[in-house]
Structures are given as structure tokens and as C-alpha cells.
Design an enzyme around this catalytic site. Structure first.
Site, PDB file in Angstrom:
ATOM      1  N   ARG A   1       0.776  -1.336   0.103  1.00  0.00           N
ATOM      2  CA  ARG A   1       0.107   0.034   0.099  1.00  0.00           C
ATOM      3  C   ARG A   1       0.890   1.374  -0.014  1.00  0.00           C
ATOM      4  NH1 ARG A   1      -1.971   1.631   4.506  1.00  0.00           N
ATOM      5  NH2 ARG A   1      -2.685  -0.315   5.307  1.00  0.00           N
TER       6      ARG A   1
ATOM      7  N   ASP B   1      -6.317  18.466 -15.623  1.00  0.00           N
ATOM      8  CA  ASP B   1      -6.453  17.159 -16.109  1.00  0.00           C
ATOM      9  C   ASP B   1      -6.088  17.006 -17.506  1.00  0.00           C
ATOM     10  OD1 ASP B   1      -7.872  14.685 -17.208  1.00  0.00           O
ATOM     11  OD2 ASP B   1      -9.449  14.933 -15.929  1.00  0.00           O
TER      12      ASP B   1
ATOM     13  N   TYR C   1     -15.132  16.313 -17.258  1.00  0.00           N
ATOM     14  CA  TYR C   1     -15.307  15.033 -17.282  1.00  0.00           C
ATOM     15  C   TYR C   1     -16.530  14.909 -16.160  1.00  0.00           C
ATOM     16  CZ  TYR C   1     -15.357   9.993 -16.246  1.00  0.00           C
ATOM     17  OH  TYR C   1     -15.871   8.719 -16.266  1.00  0.00           O
TER      18      TYR C   1
END
Ligand SMILES: *Cc1c(COP(=O)(O)O)cnc(C)c1O
Length: 392
Positions: free
Chosen positions: A50, A173, A102
């Protein structure tokens, strides 16, 4: 001398000549959850996947290099990346976000971030006076360029200057163009977001997301968040994205080439009322694209004369797939109103110009003759007797 981007997609300069991992040319998949320690107080550099895993780390270095960042984080999806990035903010913070984003990002901001006390001004960054929306507690500007699906182009450098002046983060983005065509960090952005599911992976087979930065302080915060919230990309998926990236350059070139031909062809069809492609010199963002990007990409949006025609096209496609997503080798057609932007409130959709006759194409790398052949047949059918080129 800095290496070309095609080379950077294949080789990590810092890892060359090491001769480790049995000389494997393809980076190994370290399919392990945890790492044994050589002794008390000793670590191999990896403790638990992780926190970090060698395969994910290798991918992160490649993506950081491609975006000219100092650090990149690989996450399980693009939305996981954006959700993690939002943890940089706290209740009371205000963000200026582009109106045309988006759909999933709009849904996250409106339904999750607002509940957590963050407020937003949603504006058309490509044409509005962004600076006039800066408030005392504004912390960031969040944009896509070109936007999804309306292809509005925003000047990244100009926004970078406003962000610097007011101490805001500029977050871009960059999914639509990929690092092959555009590097927002070089233009003044602080964080670049990617849905790695799209061009970076490139094969419509893996979900992934990235956050890239060139700021030490941001990277430190994001590293703390990824290990704490646990949305890092799995080793096998990291490997799939690494494999996809190897061909990023040739895929981007070929799909852009196809997109330009299809965009021109669509303009000539009677059933098509509008084609939005930033590679058209008539596109309002064309000059800015030429200044800040190395290409125009392979995404295009078009309007047909009616909802009926849009639905008929979606029913009739065969080789072209009626599917959500973009950026893969296969050409996909999307109906934003019921797919990518279904959860976007109607008034926002309307303001952005997304109607029931708007279609979006993510052009792939097929032989363009075959794509035109399929589209040609479909248009002949829907236009019936009136099929043919527009009389100009
Ligand atoms: C797909 C997409 C996302 C979300 O990425 P996922 O990998 O689907 O979670 C974010 N931004 C843009 C521009 C996208 O196209």
C-alpha cells in the site's frame, strides 16, 4: 541533452546499466503484498505494497518523466486520483473549476467535496475573466484543456500566472492529450491529473489514474495521503500501464492522423450540423493549442441533425464500439447525455451545449479506410435518399 518523449516511454535513464532483475527487459511484476525485512530496523526500501511496490514505483517514475514532474503517484482509477487530490483541501476552501469537465469530476465535486465543506465556482475558463472569481479562501483552479466533450481550449500559461499571483494551485486534467502532446507543468501548472485508463494505458483493458507534480511540498502531502487512504495501483495493473506507455507515441500519432481525416469527412455529411475538433484552424482554440501543445489529439465531438439520427448511429455501429471511455486503440463512440455526462445537471449540460444529438468519437488506430467505410454506410442509411456531400 533531454531525451525525446518516445525514448522516455521505453527507458528510464536512471535505471540503465544496473543489470538487476536478471536483466529483464520488461519490468517485473512484484505481485506481493508485503516485504520481508533483512533485520530489525532494516528495510529493502519496501515494507508493504500500500505504501509502495517496485512495479508501481517504476511506473510512477516513467510517468513523472513524461510530464517533466519530480513525482507521480499511480492510483487505481482516474477518479481515485482526483478524489485523493481533493484531500489537499479542507472545509471552507473554495475552488474555481471549469464548467465543462469530465462528468465524474463534476459528480465528485458536487456530491462529495461540497458535503465536505468545499465550495466551487464553475465557470468557462476559456472565455471568462478567471481572476474576478478569486476570493479570499480560493485555493485552486481546476481545468481540462481541451474540455470533455466540448473541446474548449484554455490558455494554461495565462491561468498559471493568475494562480501564482494569488497563491493558488493550478490543477490540469491532461487526459485528453496525454503527455505526448501536452505538458501542463511546463506551462505553470502545479498538479497534472490523468485517467491512465485512457491514452497512457491505451488498450481499453485497465483502469488507472495519476497525479503528477513538480512541487516537493505537494508530493509529500500526496505521498502521505496515498499510503493513508490506500488507493494505489496494483502491481499487475501497473505493469499493464507500463506496457501501454511503450507505444504511446505511435498510438497518439496514428489516432490523431485518423481523427483529422474523420473530422474533415464528417464536416461534409448532410446529417452532421457541427464538428468540434481543435485541429481545425477555424476552432476558436486553435492558436492556443498550437502554442501550448504538440498536437490536437484524437477526440472529436459532433452534432447531428436530430436525436433520432444520433440514436440510429449508435444502433448501427459494429466495428466502432458504442462504449464509454476513450484513448484506446479501438475507436469508440459515446453518447455524453446518457453516458459520461448523465449525472451532470441538465442546466449545466445545456449551458455547455451537450444535447441529445451530441456524439463523441475517440478515434483509434484502425485503417482509416475501414472507419470511413463503416461511417459511410451508416450515414447512407440514416440520410436515406438525401445522402451525399453537402452543397457548399
Ligand atoms: C475518464 C476520465 C476521468 C476518470 O478516470 P477513470 O479512470 O475512469 O476513473 C477523469 N478525467 C477525464 C478527462 C477522463 O476522461
Amino acid at each position: 541533452m533531454a531525451r525525446g518523449i518516445e525514448t522516455k516511454c521505453l527507458h528510464l535513464e536512471e535505471e540503465e546499466g544496473r543489470g538487476s532483475d536478471h536483466g529483464a527487459v520488461s519490468y517485473p511484476i512484484y505481485q506481493t503484498a508485503t516485504f520481508a525485512h533483512p533485520g530489525v530496523g532494516k528495510s529493502t526500501g519496501y515494507d508493504y505494497s500500500r505504501l509502495q511496490n517496485p512495479t508501481r514505483e517504476h511506473l510512477e517514475k516513467v510517468v513523472a518523466t513524461l510530464e517533466n514532474g519530480s513525482d507521480a503517484l499511480a492510483l487505481s482509477t482516474g477518479m481515485a486520483a482526483i478524489a485523493l487530490m481533493m484531500e489537499l483541501f479542507r472545509p471552507g476552501d473554495h475552488l474555481i473549476v471549469d464548467a465543462d469537465l469530465y462528468g465524474g469530476s463534476i459528480r465528485l465535486f458536487q456530491n462529495v467535496s461540497e458535503k465536505n465543506g468545499i465550495t466551487f465556482s464553475s465557470i468557462d475558463c476559456y472565455k471568462e475573466d478567471v481572476e474576478s472569481h478569486v476570493r479570499d479562501h480560493t485555493k485552486a483552479i481546476y481545468i481540462e484543456t481541451p474540455t470533455n466533450p466540448m473541446m474548449n481550449v484554455t490558455d494554461i500559461e495565462a491561468l498559471g500566472k493568475i494562480a501564482k499571483k494569488h497563491g493558488l494551485l493550478l490543477i490540469v486534467d491532461n487526459t485528453f492529450l496525454s503527455p505526448y502532446f501536452q505538458n501542463p507543468l511546463d506551462l505553470g501548472a502545479d498538479i497534472v491529473v490523468h485517467s491512465g485508463t485512457k491514452y497512457l494505458g491505451g488498450h481499453n483493458d485497465t483502469l488507472a489514474g495519476f497525479l503528477v507534480t513538480n512541487r516537493e511540498d505537494i508530493s509529500e502531502k500526496l505521498r502521505f495521503l496515498i499510503k493513508t487512504t490506500g488507493s494505489g495501483l496494483a502491481p499487475f495493473d501497473s505493469w499493464l500501464i507500463l506496457r501501454g506507455i511503450k507505444t504511446l507515441g505511435i498510438r497518439m500519432e496514428k489516432s490523431q492522423q485518423n481523427a483529422m481525416i474523420i473530422a474533415e469527412w464528417l464536416k461534409e455529411q448532410r446529417a452532421v450540423t457541427k464538428v468540434i475538433y481543435p485541429g481545425f484552424p477555424t476552432h476558436p482554440g486553435y492558436e492556443i493549442m498550437k502554442k501550448q501543445a504538440r498536437g490536437f489529439g484524437a477526440m472529436l465531438t459532433f452534432q447531428v441533425e436530430s436525436r433520432g439520427s444520433a440514436l440510429a448511429i449508435l444502433e448501427k455501429v459494429r466495428m466502432i464500439k458504442y462504449a464509454e471511455s476513450l484513448g484506446g486503440v479501438e475507436t469508440l463512440i459515446t453518447y455524453p447525455i446518457t453516458q459520461t455526462h448523465a449525472d451532470v445537471p441538465e442546466e449545466i449540460r445545456e449551458r455547455n451545449g451537450i444535447t441529445d444529438s451530441t456524439l463523441r468519437l475517440s478515434v483509434g488506430i484502425e485503417d482509416v479506410k475501414d472507419l470511413l467505410d463503416e461511417l459511410g454506410k451508416i450515414f447512407r442509411e440514416i440520410e436515406g435518399g438525401s445522402y451525399g456531400r453537402k452543397k457548399s
